[in-house]
Scaffold this motif. Structure first.
Motif, PDB file in Angstrom:
ATOM      1  N   MET A 178       0.879  -1.311   0.067  1.00 28.83           N
ATOM      2  CA  MET A 178      -0.048  -0.033   0.016  1.00 28.83           C
ATOM      3  C   MET A 178       0.758   1.254  -0.046  1.00 28.83           C
ATOM      4  O   MET A 178       0.619   2.453  -0.200  1.00 28.83           O
ATOM      5  CB  MET A 178      -1.028   0.245   1.302  1.00 28.83           C
ATOM      6  CG  MET A 178      -1.796  -1.191   1.313  1.00 28.83           C
ATOM      7  SD  MET A 178      -3.045  -0.926   0.160  1.00 28.83           S
ATOM      8  CE  MET A 178      -4.463   0.237   0.917  1.00 28.83           C
ATOM      9  N   ASP A 179       2.124   1.240   0.313  1.00 27.11           N
ATOM     10  CA  ASP A 179       3.062   2.303   0.601  1.00 27.11           C
ATOM     11  C   ASP A 179       4.386   2.006   0.129  1.00 27.11           C
ATOM     12  O   ASP A 179       4.924   1.010   0.743  1.00 27.11           O
ATOM     13  CB  ASP A 179       2.703   3.018   1.833  1.00 27.11           C
ATOM     14  CG  ASP A 179       3.558   4.234   2.119  1.00 27.11           C
ATOM     15  OD1 ASP A 179       4.355   4.566   1.106  1.00 27.11           O
ATOM     16  OD2 ASP A 179       3.109   5.000   2.853  1.00 27.11           O
ATOM     17  N   ALA A 180       4.878   2.447  -0.932  1.00 25.94           N
ATOM     18  CA  ALA A 180       6.239   1.990  -1.223  1.00 25.94           C
ATOM     19  C   ALA A 180       7.320   2.412  -0.312  1.00 25.94           C
ATOM     20  O   ALA A 180       8.541   1.847   0.067  1.00 25.94           O
ATOM     21  CB  ALA A 180       6.720   3.036  -2.743  1.00 25.94           C
ATOM     22  N   ALA A 181       7.118   3.687   0.673  1.00 24.07           N
ATOM     23  CA  ALA A 181       7.846   4.249   1.637  1.00 24.07           C
ATOM     24  C   ALA A 181       8.149   2.879   2.790  1.00 24.07           C
ATOM     25  O   ALA A 181       9.132   2.705   3.273  1.00 24.07           O
ATOM     26  CB  ALA A 181       7.441   5.270   2.307  1.00 24.07           C
ATOM     27  N   LEU A 182       6.873   2.482   2.977  1.00 20.26           N
ATOM     28  CA  LEU A 182       7.056   1.184   4.016  1.00 20.26           C
ATOM     29  C   LEU A 182       7.859  -0.045   3.348  1.00 20.26           C
ATOM     30  O   LEU A 182       8.737  -0.620   4.256  1.00 20.26           O
ATOM     31  CB  LEU A 182       5.588   0.624   4.321  1.00 20.26           C
ATOM     32  CG  LEU A 182       4.780   1.650   4.852  1.00 20.26           C
ATOM     33  CD1 LEU A 182       3.358   0.934   5.368  1.00 20.26           C
ATOM     34  CD2 LEU A 182       5.510   1.984   6.244  1.00 20.26           C
ATOM     35  N   ARG A 183       7.857  -0.366   2.120  1.00 13.97           N
ATOM     36  CA  ARG A 183       8.581  -1.146   1.509  1.00 13.97           C
ATOM     37  C   ARG A 183      10.057  -0.848   1.756  1.00 13.97           C
ATOM     38  O   ARG A 183      11.169  -1.903   2.123  1.00 13.97           O
ATOM     39  CB  ARG A 183       8.380  -1.589   0.045  1.00 13.97           C
ATOM     40  CG  ARG A 183       9.258  -2.895  -0.617  1.00 13.97           C
ATOM     41  CD  ARG A 183       8.434  -2.902  -2.027  1.00 13.97           C
ATOM     42  NE  ARG A 183       9.289  -4.140  -2.390  1.00 13.97           N
ATOM     43  CZ  ARG A 183       9.038  -5.221  -2.346  1.00 13.97           C
ATOM     44  NH1 ARG A 183       7.692  -5.523  -1.962  1.00 13.97           N
ATOM     45  NH2 ARG A 183       9.415  -6.325  -2.767  1.00 13.97           N
ATOM     46  N   ASP A 199       1.151  15.317   0.984  1.00  9.49           N
ATOM     47  CA  ASP A 199       0.809  14.682   2.389  1.00  9.49           C
ATOM     48  C   ASP A 199       0.703  13.349   1.976  1.00  9.49           C
ATOM     49  O   ASP A 199       0.708  12.448   3.026  1.00  9.49           O
ATOM     50  CB  ASP A 199      -0.225  15.164   2.458  1.00  9.49           C
ATOM     51  CG  ASP A 199      -0.063  16.841   2.991  1.00  9.49           C
ATOM     52  OD1 ASP A 199       1.050  17.085   3.299  1.00  9.49           O
ATOM     53  OD2 ASP A 199      -1.102  17.421   3.332  1.00  9.49           O
ATOM     54  N   CYS A 200       0.535  12.703   0.784  1.00 12.95           N
ATOM     55  CA  CYS A 200       0.028  11.342   0.743  1.00 12.95           C
ATOM     56  C   CYS A 200       1.176  10.557   0.014  1.00 12.95           C
ATOM     57  O   CYS A 200       2.111  11.091  -0.479  1.00 12.95           O
ATOM     58  CB  CYS A 200      -1.478  11.221   0.052  1.00 12.95           C
ATOM     59  SG  CYS A 200      -1.506  12.231  -1.559  1.00 12.95           S
ATOM     60  N   ASN A 201       0.911   9.098  -0.216  1.00 18.72           N
ATOM     61  CA  ASN A 201       1.773   8.324  -0.971  1.00 18.72           C
ATOM     62  C   ASN A 201       1.540   8.131  -2.318  1.00 18.72           C
ATOM     63  O   ASN A 201       0.377   8.841  -2.890  1.00 18.72           O
ATOM     64  CB  ASN A 201       1.852   6.796  -0.526  1.00 18.72           C
ATOM     65  CG  ASN A 201       0.364   6.300  -0.296  1.00 18.72           C
ATOM     66  OD1 ASN A 201      -0.241   6.608  -1.133  1.00 18.72           O
ATOM     67  ND2 ASN A 201       0.563   5.062   0.528  1.00 18.72           N
ATOM     68  N   GLU A 202       2.064   7.294  -3.286  1.00 14.17           N
ATOM     69  CA  GLU A 202       1.820   7.194  -4.489  1.00 14.17           C
ATOM     70  C   GLU A 202       0.257   6.588  -4.805  1.00 14.17           C
ATOM     71  O   GLU A 202      -0.049   6.994  -6.050  1.00 14.17           O
ATOM     72  CB  GLU A 202       2.795   6.181  -5.144  1.00 14.17           C
ATOM     73  CG  GLU A 202       2.527   4.828  -4.574  1.00 14.17           C
ATOM     74  CD  GLU A 202       3.249   4.330  -3.514  1.00 14.17           C
ATOM     75  OE1 GLU A 202       3.047   3.133  -3.017  1.00 14.17           O
ATOM     76  OE2 GLU A 202       3.780   5.320  -2.615  1.00 14.17           O
ATOM     77  N   ASN A 203      -0.430   6.169  -3.980  1.00 15.08           N
ATOM     78  CA  ASN A 203      -1.854   5.852  -4.011  1.00 15.08           C
ATOM     79  C   ASN A 203      -2.864   6.908  -3.552  1.00 15.08           C
ATOM     80  O   ASN A 203      -4.119   6.626  -3.635  1.00 15.08           O
ATOM     81  CB  ASN A 203      -1.883   4.610  -3.471  1.00 15.08           C
ATOM     82  CG  ASN A 203      -1.163   3.583  -4.015  1.00 15.08           C
ATOM     83  OD1 ASN A 203      -1.010   3.118  -5.005  1.00 15.08           O
ATOM     84  ND2 ASN A 203      -0.300   2.585  -3.165  1.00 15.08           N
TER      85      ASN A 203
END
Length: 206
Positions: free
Chosen positions: A97-102, A192-196
């Motif tokens: 859901m979030d590339a930053a978490l990966r 403020d949000c991620n790629e999704n």
């Protein structure tokens, strides 16, 4: 008369010296603040700023909700179920859901000389391992000891804000990933949000 005055003056002077010689104690903080001048039970005492507060240790589980690799999805579901059965609050971080978490998990594993795989469990900042380690620790009873000090949570709990997804549409751009800049008179990428177009749910994520 003069002799009598001298004795009285001497007596008063002696009393003043004795009073000055006595140590002056301030009011007891407990006595001053607590009702009835009695020491209240510890759980009812107001906590002072310099008293250490025990913080529950964080339980973080990196998972994926994608079903592309059946084994990985099954392992994530198994680890999630074990932790839910342990009745502890889990900060689940879905890397799909979030590339930053990966990227966050990749860096954590690389620092420990581990290859990237899912799921991965961290307790109090310590890497516990993947699905196989979680199963073994649960079967041996060691997982319960590792989870001591973690915040509790009802297994049936479902967040009202996100429905358990852990993400919600960005409030700044409503999930569109675009915001209008009046000064530049054009739409810009929302910061403020991620790629999704999503942000982590503030109610159930840390």
């Amino acid at each position: 008369m003069e002799g009598g005055c001298g004795v009285a003056g001497g007596t008063e002077g002696g009393k003043k010296q004795q009073q000055q010689a006595r140590p002056q104690f301030g009011r007891s903080l407990t006595y001053h603040h607590h009702q009835g001048h009695r020491l209240l039970p510890r759980w009812r005492r107001p906590q002072l700023a310099d008293e250490p507060r025990a913080r529950p240790q964080a339980v973080v589980l990196y998972t994926t909700s994608l079903r592309g690799v059946r084994r990985t999805f099954a392992d994530c579901s198994a680890a999630r179920a074990i932790l839910r059965g342990s009745r502890v609050a889990v900060d689940e971080r879905d890397v799909s859901m979030d590339a930053a978490l990966r990227r966050e998990l990749q860096a954590l594993l690389a620092a420990r000389g581990r290859a990237f795989s899912l799921p991965q469990l961290f307790i109090g900042g310590r890497l516990v391992g993947g699905a196989d380690e979680v199963r073994q620790l649960d079967e041996s009873g060691q997982l319960r000891r590792l989870l001591e000090g973690a915040a509790g949570q009802d297994p049936a709990f479902v967040c009202d804000a996100c429905g358990g997804v852990r993400f919600v549409p960005c409030p700044a751009c409503a999930g569109s990933r675009k915001v209008f800049d009046e000064e530049e008179d054009r739409a810009l990428r929302c910061g403020d949000c991620n790629e999704n177009g999503l942000v982590r749910c503030a109610n159930c994520s840390s």
